[in-house]
Each structure stands twice: as C-alpha cells, then as structure tokens.
Design a protein around this motif. Structure first.
Motif, PDB file in Angstrom:
ATOM      1  N   LEU A 259     -53.350 -28.656  56.598  1.00  0.00           N
ATOM      2  CA  LEU A 259     -54.481 -29.285  55.911  1.00  0.00           C
ATOM      3  C   LEU A 259     -55.216 -30.229  56.849  1.00  0.00           C
ATOM      4  CD1 LEU A 259     -55.965 -29.779  53.172  1.00  0.00           C
ATOM      5  CD2 LEU A 259     -54.383 -31.679  52.806  1.00  0.00           C
ATOM      6  N   TYR A 260     -54.464 -30.965  57.643  1.00  0.00           N
ATOM      7  CA  TYR A 260     -55.095 -31.883  58.602  1.00  0.00           C
ATOM      8  C   TYR A 260     -55.931 -31.117  59.622  1.00  0.00           C
ATOM      9  CZ  TYR A 260     -55.758 -35.106  62.446  1.00  0.00           C
ATOM     10  OH  TYR A 260     -56.323 -35.853  63.445  1.00  0.00           O
ATOM     11  N   LYS A 261     -55.414 -29.991  60.083  1.00  0.00           N
ATOM     12  CA  LYS A 261     -56.143 -29.186  61.072  1.00  0.00           C
ATOM     13  C   LYS A 261     -57.488 -28.714  60.529  1.00  0.00           C
ATOM     14  CE  LYS A 261     -52.121 -27.319  63.536  1.00  0.00           C
ATOM     15  NZ  LYS A 261     -51.369 -26.065  63.850  1.00  0.00           N
ATOM     16  N   THR A 262     -57.520 -28.374  59.258  1.00  0.00           N
ATOM     17  CA  THR A 262     -58.735 -27.803  58.682  1.00  0.00           C
ATOM     18  C   THR A 262     -59.693 -28.836  58.100  1.00  0.00           C
ATOM     19  OG1 THR A 262     -57.575 -27.433  56.577  1.00  0.00           O
ATOM     20  CG2 THR A 262     -57.600 -25.611  58.150  1.00  0.00           C
ATOM     21  N   THR A 263     -59.161 -30.005  57.718  1.00  0.00           N
ATOM     22  CA  THR A 263     -60.008 -30.988  57.032  1.00  0.00           C
ATOM     23  C   THR A 263     -60.027 -32.364  57.694  1.00  0.00           C
ATOM     24  OG1 THR A 263     -58.261 -31.817  55.581  1.00  0.00           O
ATOM     25  CG2 THR A 263     -59.456 -29.855  54.848  1.00  0.00           C
ATOM     26  N   GLY A 264     -59.037 -32.663  58.541  1.00  0.00           N
ATOM     27  CA  GLY A 264     -58.922 -34.001  59.102  1.00  0.00           C
ATOM     28  C   GLY A 264     -58.344 -35.007  58.118  1.00  0.00           C
ATOM     29  N   LYS A 265     -57.919 -34.514  56.940  1.00  0.00           N
ATOM     30  CA  LYS A 265     -57.366 -35.370  55.900  1.00  0.00           C
ATOM     31  C   LYS A 265     -55.869 -35.543  56.125  1.00  0.00           C
ATOM     32  CE  LYS A 265     -57.473 -37.624  51.947  1.00  0.00           C
ATOM     33  NZ  LYS A 265     -58.225 -38.889  51.775  1.00  0.00           N
ATOM     34  N   GLY A 266     -55.422 -36.807  56.190  1.00  0.00           N
ATOM     35  CA  GLY A 266     -54.014 -37.080  56.442  1.00  0.00           C
ATOM     36  C   GLY A 266     -53.356 -37.835  55.303  1.00  0.00           C
ATOM     37  N   PHE A 267     -52.074 -37.595  55.125  1.00  0.00           N
ATOM     38  CA  PHE A 267     -51.279 -38.266  54.093  1.00  0.00           C
ATOM     39  C   PHE A 267     -49.967 -38.758  54.691  1.00  0.00           C
ATOM     40  CE2 PHE A 267     -53.928 -35.345  51.737  1.00  0.00           C
ATOM     41  CZ  PHE A 267     -54.249 -36.024  50.570  1.00  0.00           C
ATOM     42  N   ILE A 268     -49.431 -39.803  54.086  1.00  0.00           N
ATOM     43  CA  ILE A 268     -48.039 -40.192  54.310  1.00  0.00           C
ATOM     44  C   ILE A 268     -47.248 -39.698  53.108  1.00  0.00           C
ATOM     45  CG2 ILE A 268     -46.431 -42.129  54.452  1.00  0.00           C
ATOM     46  CD1 ILE A 268     -48.614 -43.722  55.874  1.00  0.00           C
ATOM     47  N   VAL A 269     -46.090 -39.088  53.360  1.00  0.00           N
ATOM     48  CA  VAL A 269     -45.211 -38.656  52.275  1.00  0.00           C
ATOM     49  C   VAL A 269     -43.879 -39.377  52.405  1.00  0.00           C
ATOM     50  CG1 VAL A 269     -44.046 -36.730  51.142  1.00  0.00           C
ATOM     51  CG2 VAL A 269     -46.300 -36.380  52.190  1.00  0.00           C
TER      52      VAL A 269
END
Length: 278
Positions: free
Chosen positions: A95-105
């Motif tokens: 998801l990060y590769k395609t959108t640049g959106k990052g999360f902490i889990v």
C-alpha cells in the motif's frame, strides 16, 4: 452451538501449537518490543507486543495513524501463526508503494489458554471468560500512552483503529464502542456476537451518539446464525442513532472463519475506515 465453534476452540490454544521450526515470514520493518507487559488483574502472562513501522518511518519526521490488533501471533508471521498469517506487513508495505500512505500497527499476543478471558467482556455459562474490560483498559491506559510516547503517532481517535476477528472482533467492537474518544475506527471481523446476549444492552448504551467508524465483516460460509447476528447488531446500532454513513457491513459469499478470509479482506477494511483513495 455455532458452525465455527470447533475452529474457535482450537484457535484458543493457538500458542501451544505454534511451530518453532518454520522460517519467519515477517518483514524487516516488523519487530517485537523489548518492553514486556503483564496486565494487572488479568493474568500473569508477559504479553509480547509486535510493532510494524511504515517503510518511511526512519527516513522521515512524519507522524502516522496507528492500528491496534490482537492475536499478534497471526498478524505478521507464518512461523508463529496458528493456521496462517494475515500478511498485514506485506499488505501495508505494498500500500505504501502505491499510495505513499503509511501506518503503524501494534499487535498484542494472546495468552493462549487465557485468550477467552482476554477477549470477552462478559462471561459465558459454558466457556467462561469475562475479563475483556481489563484487557481493553490496558490498551487504552497503558499500551497506547506507551506507543504514543515512544513513536511518532497521530494520537487522535480519528487516526486510531482497533481491529480483530472472531473473539478479537468482539473485543474490538466492545473497546471501540466503549471508548470512541480513543479508538475512532473499528474493524469487527467475523465477530463472535453469540458469546453473550449482553452485547445487545451494551450496544444500546454505547451506540447512541457514537461517532466511531465501524466495519462489520462476515462470510456466508460461517453459517446463517453468524450472518444473522451481525445483521442484528447493525440494525440495533442504527436504531440507537448510530449514523448509517459510519457503518460498513459486508457479507462475503465465499468467506469462511479463517485467517485466509481475514487476510484477503484486511485491505478493504482499512481502505474504508481511513477513506483511502488510490
């Protein structure tokens, strides 16, 4: 009692059946905290906390939304899973590769035979349990402040999700509804609403004027009773005044009560909860 009950009871003992011989499949950006947590008044188990950091965490100064999950043994690593992992790390890396959106889990390991106690807010006449409120208060009052104090997080409820499946779905539903100012997004997957009829009164009490976003997922192959329970909860929430725009319910025709189903649906869950567009 339920069509998936045999699997559920096996799942309770998942830690015992973990194979230590399998090679880890966890990504490089997944680790286990050195800090151990024993949850007071719950049990004497030192709960391991797994944490996933987005690919750009070390190279940026950004703050990130946080997703809290249960059954950490099954979230990132096939080697520690019961019957397969959720691939949360691989999914979010892509998801990060395609959108640049990052999360902490942040994922908390279950306590094996103590899992029922940890993930159920109410007692069941046959299966026991009922210490879920202690577990949720630990997440809210101890773990979240620790994570917020040691990592770059977006602390507000609108950036904070709680997601789980089966009994993990039940405790996510309970924690999210009870503490909407802490957990603003709830993923309740294949939720064990059958565990206690007290869930109805709880829903009436905490569903009113609740502003959280809720994703309800169930598979048709889990059984008609499971699907019906989920639909009843949704309808009850709407009757309390819970806004329809804040509820997403999905009945998957081929969905079954297992990690494969939840793994395949995880991206859909967070896409809706966080209103991701890509």
């Amino acid at each position: 009692m339920k069509s998936f009950l045999t699997l559920l009871l096996l799942f309770v003992n998942s830690v015992i059946g973990i194979s230590q011989e399998n090679k880890s499949t966890a990504s490089e950006n997944v680790s286990i905290l050195k800090q151990k947590f024993i949850i007071e008044n719950l049990n004497d188990i030192s709960h391991k906390i797994w944490i996933y950091l987005p690919p750009n965490y070390k190279t940026s100064t950004k703050k990130f939304p946080v997703i809290y999950m249960h059954d950490a043994q099954n979230v990132f690593d096939n080697a520690t899973s019961f019957v397969g992992e959720w691939n949360v790390d691989e999914t979010l890396n892509e998801l990060y590769k395609t959108t640049g959106k990052g999360f902490i889990v942040v994922a908390v390991e279950n306590g094996g035979n103590e899992r029922i106690n940890e993930y159920t807010p109410w007692k069941h006449e046959k299966y026991g349990g009922g210490k879920g409120a202690i577990y949720i208060d630990f997440l809210k009052n101890t773990l979240k402040p620790y994570i917020d104090g040691n990592y770059r997080t977006k602390k507000q409820a609108k950036h904070t999700a709680i997601i789980g499946s089966s009994l993990g779905g039940l405790i996510s539903y309970y924690g999210g509804l009870k503490y909407p100012k802490t957990f603003g997004k709830i993923g309740a997957l294949s939720t064990s609403f059958w565990f206690s009829n007290k869930v109805a009164d709880f829903t009436k009490l905490y569903g009113k004027n609740n502003t959280s976003k809720l994703y309800l997922l169930v598979g048709e192959k889990e059984g008609e009773d499971v699907v019906e329970d989920t639909q009843k909860i949704k309808n009850l929430l709407l009757k309390t005044g819970f806004k329809s725009k804040n509820i997403k319910s999905k009945i998957a025709p081929d969905g079954n009560h297992n990690e494969t189903f939840w793994k395949n649906e995880f991206l859909n869950v967070i896409t809706w909860l966080y209103n991701l567009k890509y």
